[in-house]
Design a protein around this motif. Structure first.
Motif, PDB file in Angstrom:
ATOM      1  N   GLY A 172      48.597  71.653 -54.308  1.00 43.61           N
ATOM      2  CA  GLY A 172      47.704  70.565 -53.919  1.00 43.61           C
ATOM      3  C   GLY A 172      47.315  69.713 -55.106  1.00 43.61           C
ATOM      4  O   GLY A 172      47.873  69.850 -56.203  1.00 43.61           O
ATOM      5  N   TYR A 205      37.355  77.834 -63.196  1.00 45.79           N
ATOM      6  CA  TYR A 205      36.851  77.144 -62.013  1.00 45.79           C
ATOM      7  C   TYR A 205      35.410  76.656 -62.106  1.00 45.79           C
ATOM      8  O   TYR A 205      35.007  75.793 -61.321  1.00 45.79           O
ATOM      9  CB  TYR A 205      36.955  78.065 -60.784  1.00 45.79           C
ATOM     10  CG  TYR A 205      38.319  78.644 -60.539  1.00 45.79           C
ATOM     11  CD1 TYR A 205      39.474  77.872 -60.730  1.00 45.79           C
ATOM     12  CD2 TYR A 205      38.475  79.968 -60.125  1.00 45.79           C
ATOM     13  CE1 TYR A 205      40.737  78.413 -60.508  1.00 45.79           C
ATOM     14  CE2 TYR A 205      39.740  80.507 -59.888  1.00 45.79           C
ATOM     15  CZ  TYR A 205      40.859  79.733 -60.088  1.00 45.79           C
ATOM     16  OH  TYR A 205      42.099  80.263 -59.874  1.00 45.79           O
ATOM     17  N   ALA A 242      37.836  72.530 -44.546  1.00 44.27           N
ATOM     18  CA  ALA A 242      37.477  71.608 -45.629  1.00 44.27           C
ATOM     19  C   ALA A 242      36.797  70.385 -45.035  1.00 44.27           C
ATOM     20  O   ALA A 242      37.063  70.000 -43.896  1.00 44.27           O
ATOM     21  CB  ALA A 242      38.714  71.189 -46.426  1.00 44.27           C
ATOM     22  N   PRO A 301      42.863  71.453 -47.774  1.00 48.64           N
ATOM     23  CA  PRO A 301      42.686  71.842 -49.176  1.00 48.64           C
ATOM     24  C   PRO A 301      42.027  73.216 -49.297  1.00 48.64           C
ATOM     25  O   PRO A 301      41.060  73.523 -48.603  1.00 48.64           O
ATOM     26  CB  PRO A 301      41.779  70.741 -49.748  1.00 48.64           C
ATOM     27  CG  PRO A 301      41.998  69.569 -48.847  1.00 48.64           C
ATOM     28  CD  PRO A 301      42.201  70.166 -47.481  1.00 48.64           C
ATOM     29  N   LEU A 346      44.107  72.568 -56.719  1.00 50.63           N
ATOM     30  CA  LEU A 346      43.892  73.029 -55.349  1.00 50.63           C
ATOM     31  C   LEU A 346      45.222  73.395 -54.693  1.00 50.63           C
ATOM     32  O   LEU A 346      46.297  73.048 -55.191  1.00 50.63           O
ATOM     33  CB  LEU A 346      43.180  71.943 -54.533  1.00 50.63           C
ATOM     34  CG  LEU A 346      41.785  71.543 -55.024  1.00 50.63           C
ATOM     35  CD1 LEU A 346      41.227  70.434 -54.144  1.00 50.63           C
ATOM     36  CD2 LEU A 346      40.840  72.733 -55.049  1.00 50.63           C
ATOM     37  N   ARG A 347      45.133  74.074 -53.577  1.00 45.62           N
ATOM     38  CA  ARG A 347      46.301  74.397 -52.765  1.00 45.62           C
ATOM     39  C   ARG A 347      46.144  73.705 -51.414  1.00 45.62           C
ATOM     40  O   ARG A 347      45.054  73.278 -51.041  1.00 45.62           O
ATOM     41  CB  ARG A 347      46.415  75.911 -52.553  1.00 45.62           C
ATOM     42  CG  ARG A 347      46.337  76.734 -53.822  1.00 45.62           C
ATOM     43  CD  ARG A 347      47.583  76.594 -54.695  1.00 45.62           C
ATOM     44  NE  ARG A 347      47.535  77.583 -55.763  1.00 45.62           N
ATOM     45  CZ  ARG A 347      47.039  77.360 -56.970  1.00 45.62           C
ATOM     46  NH1 ARG A 347      46.506  76.169 -57.254  1.00 45.62           N
ATOM     47  NH2 ARG A 347      47.047  78.295 -57.899  1.00 45.62           N
ATOM     48  N   HIS A 399      40.617  76.177 -52.143  1.00 44.62           N
ATOM     49  CA  HIS A 399      40.260  76.508 -53.521  1.00 44.62           C
ATOM     50  C   HIS A 399      41.183  77.622 -54.018  1.00 44.62           C
ATOM     51  O   HIS A 399      41.500  78.558 -53.276  1.00 44.62           O
ATOM     52  CB  HIS A 399      38.803  76.968 -53.581  1.00 44.62           C
ATOM     53  CG  HIS A 399      38.246  77.021 -54.955  1.00 44.62           C
ATOM     54  ND1 HIS A 399      38.542  78.035 -55.845  1.00 44.62           N
ATOM     55  CD2 HIS A 399      37.411  76.170 -55.624  1.00 44.62           C
ATOM     56  CE1 HIS A 399      37.913  77.822 -56.986  1.00 44.62           C
ATOM     57  NE2 HIS A 399      37.221  76.700 -56.876  1.00 44.62           N
ATOM     58  N   PRO A 400      41.623  77.578 -55.285  1.00 41.58           N
ATOM     59  CA  PRO A 400      42.556  78.609 -55.766  1.00 41.58           C
ATOM     60  C   PRO A 400      41.968  80.017 -55.751  1.00 41.58           C
ATOM     61  O   PRO A 400      42.711  80.994 -55.597  1.00 41.58           O
ATOM     62  CB  PRO A 400      42.919  78.149 -57.176  1.00 41.58           C
ATOM     63  CG  PRO A 400      41.888  77.143 -57.552  1.00 41.58           C
ATOM     64  CD  PRO A 400      41.440  76.504 -56.284  1.00 41.58           C
ATOM     65  N   ARG A 445      32.238  75.121 -55.126  1.00 35.73           N
ATOM     66  CA  ARG A 445      33.318  74.982 -54.143  1.00 35.73           C
ATOM     67  C   ARG A 445      33.574  73.541 -53.736  1.00 35.73           C
ATOM     68  O   ARG A 445      34.480  73.269 -52.953  1.00 35.73           O
ATOM     69  CB  ARG A 445      32.988  75.801 -52.903  1.00 35.73           C
ATOM     70  CG  ARG A 445      31.740  75.331 -52.157  1.00 35.73           C
ATOM     71  CD  ARG A 445      31.490  76.207 -50.979  1.00 35.73           C
ATOM     72  NE  ARG A 445      30.268  75.850 -50.283  1.00 35.73           N
ATOM     73  CZ  ARG A 445      30.106  76.030 -48.983  1.00 35.73           C
ATOM     74  NH1 ARG A 445      31.074  76.513 -48.257  1.00 35.73           N
ATOM     75  NH2 ARG A 445      28.965  75.715 -48.409  1.00 35.73           N
ATOM     76  N   GLN A 505      45.015  67.924 -58.222  1.00 34.87           N
ATOM     77  CA  GLN A 505      44.106  68.320 -59.283  1.00 34.87           C
ATOM     78  C   GLN A 505      42.705  67.780 -58.961  1.00 34.87           C
ATOM     79  O   GLN A 505      42.567  66.666 -58.464  1.00 34.87           O
ATOM     80  CB  GLN A 505      44.577  67.777 -60.629  1.00 34.87           C
ATOM     81  CG  GLN A 505      45.975  68.235 -61.032  1.00 34.87           C
ATOM     82  CD  GLN A 505      46.010  69.726 -61.331  1.00 34.87           C
ATOM     83  OE1 GLN A 505      45.364  70.211 -62.252  1.00 34.87           O
ATOM     84  NE2 GLN A 505      46.776  70.464 -60.526  1.00 34.87           N
ATOM     85  N   THR A 549      35.335  72.784 -50.068  1.00 32.62           N
ATOM     86  CA  THR A 549      36.287  73.796 -49.630  1.00 32.62           C
ATOM     87  C   THR A 549      35.549  75.021 -49.099  1.00 32.62           C
ATOM     88  O   THR A 549      34.379  75.240 -49.386  1.00 32.62           O
ATOM     89  CB  THR A 549      37.194  74.230 -50.797  1.00 32.62           C
ATOM     90  OG1 THR A 549      36.397  74.884 -51.787  1.00 32.62           O
ATOM     91  CG2 THR A 549      37.898  73.037 -51.421  1.00 32.62           C
TER      92      THR A 549
END
Length: 499
Positions: free
Chosen positions: A227, A172, A306, A209, A182-183, A211-212, A237, A229, A249
């Protein structure tokens, strides 16, 4: 070398996931220790720490007389120097080459937790320095933000990332140049400000969105969807979705000085703040672009939100490039010493002029190396500025009113009319985060400030810059006390004749 707990953890983890990095990591540890120890020594020498009774400066360095009778001795400390290394400090004659071990030995309030942060900072900095340096100039705009391994030039916690394993840092952190998946968190009834994109909606749900790291450590019980890339930027972040749009994020962990998240206040005020600043910046005749806030959304909690922002790199014209100010010291290294000084002086004149003019109108920017970017022409001369991330600026309704500007449609912490608060926000960030790292030492910073301010129009804020001690965040005191922003006043390095 006797390794600390954090160093051992990273070494063990690398042996399992990236064994080819282990030797490079171990080789980077002494330099990382010396770099963080230098930053810590700066804080100990120059900040108002209550357990330091007196400081004595001599031909062989600085001796700190502690309140308990002990003495801590080290080399001379220029508070504006960057890139320095301190290999050891002497506490009552005993050498300490690791900042965490020194902090533990000092036995001061808050020292145990701060020692753990320093341990993480060294271990993470050494890992960052294993990233191969880019061979050529950036191709994609976000590559400007992935070139530096060292983080904040003055903060002892320059690479402290507690809660991030070595695997997560490699996956990251921008200096390792990953692509981050992302998710999306579907939220029904989300607070939305601005035109949230249709592709980030699913029926009645707003797709926020995530952050993983946040998905794994904070939102691990929540339904999340795959989500887009994205590419991590200087502020870990914040990521580039493409060449046009960045996403900030929520990442509820401590990075450097504070726990970063996205409050409901920030989401609610994001667009209105941007509109106020854009309206005022319009009066600066094109010298400053604002990377616009496009939209913001949140679930009402600081750990799920976000903000979508315009990429600052869209402001590069033909033959121009936009460069984060944190990267300007490396960018200007390609020039001769005389050319470099001329360019950083021109940048100083531009940045001080813009920030002081905007301050006079009522906007106090937090213009440090991450938030401020320079538009450079084909010959590397600074021509304009771009500013991004308005979450921590200050707005003076009284100053706006004096210039015939409407009152901001805002309440809360962003508003402040106190001249000292406004001035401190601007000068501490601009000098510590931008001009001093470009100068690299007190003497050059003094020359830079003298030349850059010579032709600026007089104002109370400029007078303070020329004549008063300069405010900086007391970064070590802040981490020890856990009390938010605190300040040190450093000697003014300018050679300008006092009024």
């Amino acid at each position: 070398m006797c390794h600390t707990a954090a160093e051992q953890d990273v070494t063990r983890e690398l042996a399992g996931i990236r064994p080819e990095l282990t030797s490079a990591y171990l080789a980077a540890l002494p330099g990382a220790r010396a770099a963080v120890l230098a930053r810590l020594w700066r804080g100990l020498v120059h900040e108002p720490l209550p357990w330091i009774a007196t400081r004595a400066v001599g031909s062989e360095g600085v001796t700190l007389h502690l309140a308990d009778g002990r003495r801590l001795h080290g080399p001379p400390s220029d508070p504006w120097a960057t890139g320095t290394a301190v290999t050891a400090l002497q506490l009552d004659g005993i050498p300490y080459d690791h900042p965490a071990r020194l902090m533990t030995a000092l036995h001061v309030a808050g020292g145990e937790q701060f020692a753990a942060e320093l341990d993480h900072s060294v271990a993470s900095l050494a890992l960052s320095r294993t990233a191969p340096r880019p061979a050529g100039p950036p191709v994609a705009p976000w590559e400007w933000e992935q070139r530096s391994p060292d983080g904040h030039p003055y903060h002892p916690g320059c690479r402290s990332r507690p809660g991030f394993s070595a695997t997560e840092q490699l996956a990251y952190a921008p200096e390792h140049r990953p692509v981050v998946g992302l998710r999306f968190a579907p939220v029904t009834g989300a607070v939305v400000r601005g035109p949230w994109p249709s592709q980030l909606r699913d029926g009645d749900a707003t797709l926020i969105p995530v952050h993983p790291w946040q998905a794994a450590h904070v939102l691990n019980g929540r339904t999340l969807l795959p989500g887009p890339q994205a590419h991590p930027l200087l502020s870990l972040r914040t990521l580039a979705l493409d060449t046009q749009t960045h996403v900030k994020t929520a990442l509820s962990t401590q990075l450097t000085s504070a726990v970063r998240d996205l409050s409901a206040y920030s989401v609610d005020c994001a667009l209105a703040t941007c509109e106020v600043v854009e309206r005022v910046a319009y009066r600066l005749d094109g010298r400053l672009h604002i990377a616009r806030t496009l939209a913001a959304a949140g679930a009402g909690t600081p750990d799920l939100a976000a903000v979508l922002r315009q990429s600052p790199y869209v402001y590069a014209g033909t033959g121009e490039q936009v460069v984060p100010v944190a990267e300007l010291p490396r960018y200007f290294q390609a020039h001769t010493s005389r050319e470099r000084l001329a360019r950083i002086t021109e940048f100083g004149r531009l940045a001080l002029g813009v920030c002081l003019d905007l301050l006079a109108l009522g906007i106090a920017l937090e213009a440090h190396g991450q938030n401020l970017l320079a538009v450079l022409d084909a010959d590397g001369w600074p021509r304009r500025l771009v500013y991004r991330d308005l979450a921590d600026i200050r707005i003076s309704p009284a100053r706006l009113a004096r210039h015939g500007l409407p009152a901001p449609p805002l309440i809360g912490r962003l508003l402040d009319d106190d001249p000292s608060v406004l001035r401190r926000k601007v000068l501490s960030c601009l000098i510590t985060g931008a001009l001093a790292p470009l100068a690299g030492n007190a003497a050059t910073l003094g020359t830079l400030l003298e030349a850059a301010t010579r032709d600026l129009p007089p104002s109370p804020d400029l007078h303070a810059l020329r004549t008063e001690r300069l405010p900086v965040k007391a970064l070590t005191l802040m981490r020890l006390s856990q009390q938010g922003d605190q300040w040190a006043l450093l000697p003014n390095p300018t050679t300008i004749e006092r009024d």
